[in-house]
Design a protein around this motif. Structure first.
Motif, mmCIF file in Angstrom:
data_model
loop_
_atom_site.group_PDB
_atom_site.id
_atom_site.type_symbol
_atom_site.label_atom_id
_atom_site.label_comp_id
_atom_site.label_asym_id
_atom_site.label_seq_id
_atom_site.Cartn_x
_atom_site.Cartn_y
_atom_site.Cartn_z
ATOM 1 N N CYS A 70 0.843 -1.189 0.000
ATOM 2 C CA CYS A 70 0.000 0.000 0.000
ATOM 3 C C CYS A 70 0.882 1.244 0.000
ATOM 4 O O CYS A 70 1.839 1.331 0.764
ATOM 5 C CB CYS A 70 -0.908 0.001 1.228
ATOM 6 S SG CYS A 70 -1.902 1.498 1.355
ATOM 7 N N LEU A 72 0.238 4.113 1.084
ATOM 8 C CA LEU A 72 0.082 4.912 2.302
ATOM 9 C C LEU A 72 0.498 4.152 3.551
ATOM 10 O O LEU A 72 0.888 4.748 4.553
ATOM 11 C CB LEU A 72 -1.384 5.347 2.460
ATOM 12 C CG LEU A 72 -1.916 6.317 1.410
ATOM 13 C CD1 LEU A 72 -3.395 6.585 1.666
ATOM 14 C CD2 LEU A 72 -1.135 7.617 1.435
ATOM 15 N N HIS A 73 0.387 2.837 3.497
ATOM 16 C CA HIS A 73 0.612 2.026 4.687
ATOM 17 C C HIS A 73 1.588 0.901 4.359
ATOM 18 O O HIS A 73 1.177 -0.162 3.901
ATOM 19 C CB HIS A 73 -0.709 1.454 5.197
ATOM 20 C CG HIS A 73 -1.755 2.514 5.415
ATOM 21 N ND1 HIS A 73 -2.733 2.776 4.483
ATOM 22 C CD2 HIS A 73 -1.926 3.380 6.437
ATOM 23 C CE1 HIS A 73 -3.490 3.773 4.947
ATOM 24 N NE2 HIS A 73 -3.027 4.165 6.122
ATOM 25 N N CYS A 81 -5.465 -3.629 2.295
ATOM 26 C CA CYS A 81 -5.248 -2.596 3.302
ATOM 27 C C CYS A 81 -6.574 -2.173 3.933
ATOM 28 O O CYS A 81 -7.454 -1.605 3.290
ATOM 29 C CB CYS A 81 -4.572 -1.382 2.689
ATOM 30 S SG CYS A 81 -4.154 -0.156 3.942
ATOM 31 N N ASP A 83 -6.946 0.047 6.265
ATOM 32 C CA ASP A 83 -6.993 1.488 6.519
ATOM 33 C C ASP A 83 -7.536 2.229 5.295
ATOM 34 O O ASP A 83 -8.214 3.241 5.421
ATOM 35 C CB ASP A 83 -5.607 2.015 6.868
ATOM 36 C CG ASP A 83 -5.170 1.486 8.227
ATOM 37 O OD1 ASP A 83 -5.996 1.466 9.141
ATOM 38 O OD2 ASP A 83 -3.999 1.083 8.348
ATOM 39 N N CYS A 84 -7.209 1.733 4.105
ATOM 40 C CA CYS A 84 -7.681 2.379 2.882
ATOM 41 C C CYS A 84 -9.055 1.863 2.470
ATOM 42 O O CYS A 84 -9.836 2.594 1.878
ATOM 43 C CB CYS A 84 -6.698 2.123 1.746
ATOM 44 S SG CYS A 84 -5.154 2.995 1.961
HETATM 45 ZN ZN LIG Z 1 -3.468 1.762 2.987
#
Ligand SMILES: [Zn+2]
Length: 87
Positions: A70, A72-73, A81, A83-84
């Motif tokens: 990911c 972002l992560h 992911c 979180d996304c």
């Molecule tokens: Zn993410």
């Protein structure tokens, strides 16, 4: 190993990682990330890396996946992911 690598062309600029249940175990070293045979499976070089990573986590290499990280992560694979893409 799954065939999810085939669905990730749009994310090809992100590094690949050996993942388990969407969690990044280890990033695939650059230079090793294109090491696939014609059947889409990792070749011997990449597979030996996957095997060593899996062993460190008490996993079978067949329980891991090579996925794009990911953007972002970095501890999650892009496709999993949470979180996304909250479940
Ligand atoms: Zn993410």
């Amino acid at each position: 190993m799954s065939d999810s690598i085939r669905r990730q062309d749009a994310s090809a600029h992100m590094p690949l990682a050996v993942c388990h249940n969407g969690r990044v175990l280890a990033t695939v070293p650059s230079g090793m990330d294109g090491q696939y045979g014609e059947d889409g499976r990792p070749n011997a070089v990449l597979w030996s890396f996957v095997t060593s990573v899996a062993a460190r986590h008490w996993l079978s290499p067949d329980d891991t996946e090579i996925l794009v990280v990911c953007h972002l992560h970095p501890n999650s694979s892009a496709v999993d992911c949470l979180d996304c893409e909250p479940a």
